[in-house]
Design a protein around this motif. Structure first.
Motif, mmCIF file in Angstrom:
data_model
loop_
_atom_site.group_PDB
_atom_site.id
_atom_site.type_symbol
_atom_site.label_atom_id
_atom_site.label_comp_id
_atom_site.label_asym_id
_atom_site.label_seq_id
_atom_site.Cartn_x
_atom_site.Cartn_y
_atom_site.Cartn_z
ATOM 1 N N GLU A 1 -5.638 6.351 3.561
ATOM 2 C CA GLU A 1 -4.917 5.128 3.214
ATOM 3 C C GLU A 1 -4.792 4.161 4.382
ATOM 4 O O GLU A 1 -4.681 2.954 4.178
ATOM 5 C CB GLU A 1 -3.513 5.489 2.704
ATOM 6 C CG GLU A 1 -3.504 6.142 1.342
ATOM 7 C CD GLU A 1 -2.101 6.547 0.911
ATOM 8 O OE1 GLU A 1 -1.767 6.304 -0.258
ATOM 9 O OE2 GLU A 1 -1.366 7.109 1.740
ATOM 10 N N VAL B 1 1.781 9.333 3.346
ATOM 11 C CA VAL B 1 0.649 8.609 3.916
ATOM 12 C C VAL B 1 -0.430 9.610 4.298
ATOM 13 O O VAL B 1 -0.141 10.600 4.981
ATOM 14 C CB VAL B 1 1.073 7.818 5.176
ATOM 15 C CG1 VAL B 1 -0.091 7.000 5.704
ATOM 16 C CG2 VAL B 1 2.271 6.932 4.881
ATOM 17 N N ASN C 1 -2.194 -1.180 9.609
ATOM 18 C CA ASN C 1 -1.763 -0.329 8.501
ATOM 19 C C ASN C 1 -0.700 0.672 8.944
ATOM 20 O O ASN C 1 0.233 0.979 8.200
ATOM 21 C CB ASN C 1 -2.965 0.406 7.910
ATOM 22 C CG ASN C 1 -3.945 -0.525 7.219
ATOM 23 O OD1 ASN C 1 -3.588 -1.643 6.836
ATOM 24 N ND2 ASN C 1 -5.181 -0.087 7.069
ATOM 25 N N MET D 1 0.828 -1.211 0.000
ATOM 26 C CA MET D 1 0.000 0.000 0.000
ATOM 27 C C MET D 1 0.857 1.254 0.000
ATOM 28 O O MET D 1 0.426 2.312 -0.473
ATOM 29 C CB MET D 1 -0.912 0.025 1.242
ATOM 30 C CG MET D 1 -2.001 -1.009 1.282
ATOM 31 S SD MET D 1 -2.787 -1.090 2.928
ATOM 32 C CE MET D 1 -3.221 0.631 3.209
#
Length: 349
Positions: free
Chosen positions: A120, A116, A132, A34
């Protein structure tokens, strides 16, 4: 080789079957993917900042430039044994150059940058957001990247004291994970926000430098107009840099960029010698930009301290798939245990 003999070709050697990647490993690998490191493209010299802001930035960078002197010769390691992490917080109105500055810092350090934002890492599944956050820091470690959190007030917000449902507990778990990861990280972390008042005090203490990005003064606005209005754009003779800087008082660099685009769009459709940017085009564009800043997004959905209230879908633990629920319960148990240890050592207060 004797007559009538025939060479028998070696049969191809079959490769041993590769062990399949387990589902949890695949999930974690996907989570790391990601976050993609980018090569920064802006130099610190390209930053247009008021002198006071520039000075604050230079002081923060001195911690990186002169780390060996500060820690070994001046013995600051005596009072700060770790000292490798550098956390910088940039706050101020939108469009004042915070994201540009984060990119320029990474360029100066010759490191990639991982950008970031809250969208997200936030997940509707309870327990996923902390994972995450951990993945973002792990990817930064693996790639030697600067990590940049935009809209940081959403990530570093105050922990909840009145926990009434699992979603509230999930928020506190995410904050605790962020504290733990920030303490363990040895690289450069940059935060940016328009709402610094929302930060939890525990994060404030862990950030080395808080740099306020102010609206540009008239000298900075002149530099911004020179940088953002291309020479190829035809302008009337009275559209001078001095006049533009005076007309755009109170606007940030991002606002000036929008003014240029709007004014050019108005002028380009005219014919002959009228096909150029005039003072009236600039004034109309500035009016539009100011109106948008004052009216759009400022009267609907406003919460405390001017924050925008966004309705989010909340999923309770009993709605989670069994495998996700098991991971969540393990994560909560582990984080709570670590948070208790930190709290005992006055490290998470």
């Amino acid at each position: 080789m004797p007559a009538n003999w025939k060479r028998i070709e070696d049969s191809p050697v079959s490769k041993p079957p590769q062990e399949p990647v387990s589902k949890p490993e695949a999930v974690e690998m996907g989570r790391l993917e990601m976050f993609v490191p980018e090569q920064p493209s802006h130099n610190l010299d390209a930053l247009i900042l008021p002198p006071a802001v520039r000075n604050r930035l230079e002081v923060a960078l001195n911690w990186i430039r002169y780390h060996d002197v500060l820690y070994h010769k001046w013995n600051l390691k005596k009072i700060d044994p770790q000292g490798r992490r550098v956390a910088i917080n940039m706050f101020g109105p939108p469009g004042t150059g915070k994201t540009f500055c984060a990119d320029a810092i990474a360029y100066y350090l010759k490191q990639p940058i991982i950008k970031v934002n809250y969208a997200e890492i936030e997940s509707k599944y309870v327990g996923e957001t902390p994972k995450n956050i951990k993945a973002a820091f792990e990817k930064a470690r693996q790639t030697g990247a600067v990590i940049f959190f935009d809209e940081a007030d959403s990530i570093l917000g105050k922990r909840l004291t009145n926990v009434t449902q699992s979603a509230d507990h999930g928020v506190n778990v995410s904050r605790s994970v962020m504290l733990l990861e920030l303490d363990k990280f040895d690289g450069v972390v940059i935060f940016a926000t328009n709402l610094p008042g929302n930060y939890d005090g525990a994060f404030v203490r862990r950030i080395l430098a808080h740099i306020e990005f102010e609206l540009p003064d008239i000298a900075c606005r002149e530099q911004l107009w020179k940088a953002l209005l291309p020479e190829e754009v035809p302008c009337a003779n009275d559209v001078t840099v001095t006049w533009l800087a005076q007309e755009s008082e109170g606007l940030a660099g991002g606002d000036i960029l929008n003014v240029v685009k709007i004014a050019a769009s108005q002028a380009v459709a005219r014919e002959d010698n009228q096909c150029k940017v005039m003072q009236s085009d600039i004034q109309e564009a500035i009016s539009q930009v100011r109106s948008g800043k004052e009216k759009v997004g400022s009267t609907v959905g406003i919460g405390t301290k001017g924050t925008v209230v966004v309705k989010e879908e909340v999923v309770t633990p009993n709605q989670l798939p069994p495998a996700v629920l098991e991971d969540y319960e393990k994560a909560v148990s582990n984080i709570n245990h670590q948070a208790e240890i930190l709290s005992t050592n006055n490290g998470c207060s």
